[in-house]
Design a protein around this motif. Structure first.
Motif, mmCIF file in Angstrom:
data_model
loop_
_atom_site.group_PDB
_atom_site.id
_atom_site.type_symbol
_atom_site.label_atom_id
_atom_site.label_comp_id
_atom_site.label_asym_id
_atom_site.label_seq_id
_atom_site.Cartn_x
_atom_site.Cartn_y
_atom_site.Cartn_z
ATOM 1 N N GLY A 6 0.815 -1.217 0.000
ATOM 2 C CA GLY A 6 0.000 0.000 0.000
ATOM 3 C C GLY A 6 0.843 1.258 0.000
ATOM 4 O O GLY A 6 0.541 2.239 -0.697
ATOM 5 N N GLN A 7 1.912 1.238 0.760
ATOM 6 C CA GLN A 7 2.803 2.392 0.841
ATOM 7 C C GLN A 7 3.508 2.619 -0.502
ATOM 8 O O GLN A 7 3.599 3.758 -0.968
ATOM 9 N N CYS A 8 3.997 1.553 -1.135
ATOM 10 C CA CYS A 8 4.673 1.677 -2.429
ATOM 11 C C CYS A 8 3.726 2.175 -3.520
ATOM 12 O O CYS A 8 4.138 2.902 -4.423
ATOM 13 N N GLU A 9 2.467 1.778 -3.421
ATOM 14 C CA GLU A 9 1.471 2.216 -4.402
ATOM 15 C C GLU A 9 0.908 3.595 -4.068
ATOM 16 O O GLU A 9 0.024 4.083 -4.754
ATOM 17 N N ARG A 10 1.406 4.201 -2.995
ATOM 18 C CA ARG A 10 0.942 5.501 -2.495
ATOM 19 C C ARG A 10 -0.551 5.476 -2.167
ATOM 20 O O ARG A 10 -1.259 6.448 -2.372
ATOM 21 N N ARG A 11 -0.984 4.304 -1.668
ATOM 22 C CA ARG A 11 -2.369 4.118 -1.253
ATOM 23 C C ARG A 11 -2.384 3.341 0.061
ATOM 24 O O ARG A 11 -2.763 2.171 0.089
ATOM 25 N N PRO A 12 -1.898 3.977 1.150
ATOM 26 C CA PRO A 12 -1.881 3.246 2.423
ATOM 27 C C PRO A 12 -3.283 2.785 2.807
ATOM 28 O O PRO A 12 -4.278 3.422 2.460
ATOM 29 N N MET A 13 -3.334 1.666 3.501
ATOM 30 C CA MET A 13 -4.617 1.035 3.816
ATOM 31 C C MET A 13 -4.969 1.165 5.291
ATOM 32 O O MET A 13 -4.097 1.181 6.144
ATOM 33 N N THR A 14 -6.255 1.230 5.542
ATOM 34 C CA THR A 14 -6.772 1.196 6.908
ATOM 35 C C THR A 14 -6.748 -0.252 7.388
ATOM 36 O O THR A 14 -6.533 -1.178 6.597
ATOM 37 N N ALA A 15 -7.033 -0.463 8.668
ATOM 38 C CA ALA A 15 -7.072 -1.820 9.213
ATOM 39 C C ALA A 15 -8.108 -2.666 8.469
ATOM 40 O O ALA A 15 -7.862 -3.839 8.160
ATOM 41 N N GLY A 16 -9.249 -2.078 8.154
ATOM 42 C CA GLY A 16 -10.289 -2.810 7.426
ATOM 43 C C GLY A 16 -9.838 -3.227 6.039
ATOM 44 O O GLY A 16 -10.080 -4.358 5.604
ATOM 45 N N LYS A 17 -9.182 -2.326 5.327
ATOM 46 C CA LYS A 17 -8.684 -2.642 3.978
ATOM 47 C C LYS A 17 -7.580 -3.694 4.039
ATOM 48 O O LYS A 17 -7.520 -4.591 3.202
ATOM 49 N N LEU A 18 -6.712 -3.572 5.042
ATOM 50 C CA LEU A 18 -5.652 -4.564 5.209
ATOM 51 C C LEU A 18 -6.248 -5.947 5.462
ATOM 52 O O LEU A 18 -5.799 -6.937 4.891
ATOM 53 N N ALA A 19 -7.258 -5.992 6.324
ATOM 54 C CA ALA A 19 -7.917 -7.269 6.639
ATOM 55 C C ALA A 19 -8.485 -7.903 5.373
ATOM 56 O O ALA A 19 -8.322 -9.102 5.130
ATOM 57 N N GLU A 20 -9.134 -7.090 4.564
ATOM 58 C CA GLU A 20 -9.717 -7.578 3.314
ATOM 59 C C GLU A 20 -8.628 -8.025 2.339
ATOM 60 O O GLU A 20 -8.735 -9.060 1.696
ATOM 61 N N PHE A 21 -7.562 -7.245 2.257
ATOM 62 C CA PHE A 21 -6.485 -7.496 1.309
ATOM 63 C C PHE A 21 -5.779 -8.823 1.577
ATOM 64 O O PHE A 21 -5.473 -9.568 0.644
ATOM 65 N N ILE A 22 -5.528 -9.142 2.847
ATOM 66 C CA ILE A 22 -4.788 -10.367 3.155
ATOM 67 C C ILE A 22 -5.679 -11.510 3.635
ATOM 68 O O ILE A 22 -5.199 -12.599 3.895
ATOM 69 N N GLY A 23 -6.989 -11.251 3.758
ATOM 70 C CA GLY A 23 -7.912 -12.309 4.147
ATOM 71 C C GLY A 23 -7.787 -12.711 5.602
ATOM 72 O O GLY A 23 -7.802 -13.893 5.924
ATOM 73 N N MET A 24 -7.675 -11.726 6.458
ATOM 74 C CA MET A 24 -7.518 -11.968 7.889
ATOM 75 C C MET A 24 -8.643 -11.241 8.624
ATOM 76 O O MET A 24 -9.035 -10.147 8.205
ATOM 77 N N PRO A 25 -9.172 -11.798 9.695
ATOM 78 C CA PRO A 25 -10.231 -11.105 10.435
ATOM 79 C C PRO A 25 -9.757 -9.730 10.937
ATOM 80 O O PRO A 25 -8.621 -9.579 11.371
#
Length: 147
Positions: free
Chosen positions: A50-69
């Motif tokens: 997310g940082q490299c793409e200049r689109r840092p993610m929130t906890a919710g987006k991170l959870a969705e992105f990696i498939g973790m609760p």
């Protein structure tokens, strides 16, 4: 059980995955043992993407992105933040900490090492390419697979 062989593409891919995991674990978690905290490894890798793409993610987006609760992500982020590895901005988007000189130096070293691993793996796969797939145009490969 079939005998394991180093001349199989699956071997090269599995080895590359483990070698890359070790690199990322060393850079972000200061550990050469990625399995000791695989969730944190995935989380740091996603934050870095997310940082490299200049689109840092929130906890919710991170959870969705990696498939973790989401509660697990939130707990892991708190732990990583306490260790000085990640920080949240005012919009609660997560980034790798630039305030920790050790982390910054390890990430700088991370930028070249994966290319060496990928180059080595590519060379091994090319040697295994008995049907010369790598040298064929993409359209010819697609035609042959659709038959």
């Amino acid at each position: 059980m079939p005998q394991a062989r180093k001349d199989r593409p699956g071997y090269v891919v599995a080895k590359l995955l483990l070698d890359m995991s070790r690199l990322i674990a060393t850079a972000f978690l200061d550990s050469e043992y990625p399995a000791s905290d695989a969730d944190a490894l995935l989380l740091c890798a996603a934050i870095y993407i997310g940082q490299c793409e200049r689109r840092p993610m929130t906890a919710g987006k991170l959870a969705e992105f990696i498939g973790m609760p989401r509660p697990t992500v939130t707990r892991k982020l708190s732990n990583l933040e306490a260790r000085g590895l990640v920080i949240a901005n005012s919009r609660k988007q997560w980034c790798i900490s630039t305030h920790n000189p050790k982390v910054t130096a390890r990430i700088a070293a991370l930028n070249n090492a994966p290319l060496q691993l990928i180059h080595g793996s590519s060379a091994m796969l090319s040697k295994m390419d008995r049907s010369k797939i790598a040298s064929k145009p993409r359209q010819e490969i697609d035609r042959n697979q659709s038959r």
